[in-house]
Write an enzyme that holds these catalytic residues in place. Sequence first.
Site, mmCIF file in Angstrom:
data_model
loop_
_atom_site.group_PDB
_atom_site.id
_atom_site.type_symbol
_atom_site.label_atom_id
_atom_site.label_comp_id
_atom_site.label_asym_id
_atom_site.label_seq_id
_atom_site.Cartn_x
_atom_site.Cartn_y
_atom_site.Cartn_z
ATOM 1 N N LYS A 108 4.367 -0.686 -3.664
ATOM 2 C CA LYS A 108 4.552 -2.040 -3.128
ATOM 3 C C LYS A 108 6.007 -2.504 -3.243
ATOM 4 O O LYS A 108 6.792 -1.958 -4.009
ATOM 5 C CB LYS A 108 3.569 -2.999 -3.805
ATOM 6 N N ARG B 206 -5.633 1.567 -8.213
ATOM 7 C CA ARG B 206 -5.704 1.928 -6.790
ATOM 8 C C ARG B 206 -4.341 2.484 -6.376
ATOM 9 O O ARG B 206 -3.346 1.764 -6.433
ATOM 10 C CB ARG B 206 -6.053 0.687 -5.976
HETATM 11 N N1 HH2 Z 1 -3.629 -3.525 -1.845
HETATM 12 C C1 HH2 Z 1 -3.637 -3.182 -0.542
HETATM 13 C C2 HH2 Z 1 -4.865 -3.088 0.153
HETATM 14 N N2 HH2 Z 1 -6.039 -3.278 -0.476
HETATM 15 N N3 HH2 Z 1 -7.234 -3.761 -2.436
HETATM 16 C C3 HH2 Z 1 -7.252 -4.083 -3.734
HETATM 17 N N4 HH2 Z 1 -8.416 -4.259 -4.368
HETATM 18 N N5 HH2 Z 1 -6.094 -4.219 -4.461
HETATM 19 C C4 HH2 Z 1 -4.867 -4.056 -3.886
HETATM 20 O O1 HH2 Z 1 -3.828 -4.227 -4.589
HETATM 21 C C5 HH2 Z 1 -4.811 -3.724 -2.497
HETATM 22 C C6 HH2 Z 1 -6.041 -3.587 -1.792
HETATM 23 C C7 HH2 Z 1 -2.354 -2.929 0.174
HETATM 24 O O2 HH2 Z 1 -2.016 -1.569 0.130
HETATM 25 P P1 HH2 Z 1 -2.306 -0.483 1.275
HETATM 26 O O3 HH2 Z 1 -3.770 -0.377 1.558
HETATM 27 O O4 HH2 Z 1 -1.642 0.784 0.887
HETATM 28 O O5 HH2 Z 1 -1.521 -1.027 2.545
HETATM 29 P P2 HH2 Z 1 -1.948 -1.750 3.900
HETATM 30 O O6 HH2 Z 1 -2.556 -3.068 3.554
HETATM 31 O O7 HH2 Z 1 -0.659 -1.859 4.655
HETATM 32 O O8 HH2 Z 1 -2.947 -0.872 4.610
#
Ligand code: HH2
Length: 261
Positions: free
Chosen positions: A204, A244
């Site tokens: 992040k 995660r």
């Molecule tokens: N962060 C993201 C998405 N889902 N869910 C939980 N429970 N906690 C988190 O910190 C979290 C989440 C964002 O990361 P990512 O899925 O890699 O990116 P994007 O939203 O661009 O798909």
Amino acid sequence: MTLVMGVLNVTPDSFYDGGRWEDPEVAVDRGCEMVEQGADIVDVGGESTRPNAAPVGEPEELRRVVPVVKELALRLEGRARVSVDTRKRAVAQAALEAGATVLNDVSASLWPLAAEARAGWVVMHMRGDPTTMMSLARYDDVVSEVKAFLVDRAQQAAGDGVGEVWVDPGIGFAKTTSHNLALLARLGELVATGWPVAVGVSHKRFVGVVAAADADWPAPVEERLEGSLAATVWAMEKGAALVRVHDVKATADAVKLVGTK
Ligand code: HH2
């Protein structure tokens, strides 16, 4: 031991892995690989929630997510669980029917579905939506406000029959770098509530901001592994029950060293 949730975004535009796992067969192979590397849960997402991400329509998100969840649930049966990362009721419902047993809910509102399906529920704190959240990053005391919100939702869900709940402070969601750092520094206060805590810091922005020591020019996403691992290890040491991450192998090795019992 701390659970490792591997991120599998079947999107073109996720901030780190967007575009890599859009082909369902490639996505399923990657999910299986993550389990071989030590993931306990594979988290399938069909909509990016990064700041200012374009919303995805329900039919498109269903098309992206459901076949991958279905095939992974079959292939991983007895070895690992599949979760669905969605804000949409219909997507959550379809994924649970397709074999997902955890609902990763950044909207913090879908617990009745988890109760009905006897699935686990990850309740994450955020404000607004991806287009508005960064303008809503104002708190008197971010740690107490996030904690109060999560405990309230967790109690409601448990009262409504959800048997397995994780509370997640939502690192990066309506949070500045200093909010994220405060939440991590004082993660013990969330752990002390007794609810199992989930944390997602992987690649992040704040990790890049700290690494570059520059709020305007953070280190690029692909240069955030070391900082991500450090923050993940910190969270585990403070008592996080679930982390995660994108980098499953590196994290699974760290769990062997410092993961909580
Ligand atoms: N962060 C993201 C998405 N889902 N869910 C939980 N429970 N906690 C988190 O910190 C979290 C989440 C964002 O990361 P990512 O899925 O890699 O990116 P994007 O939203 O661009 O798909």
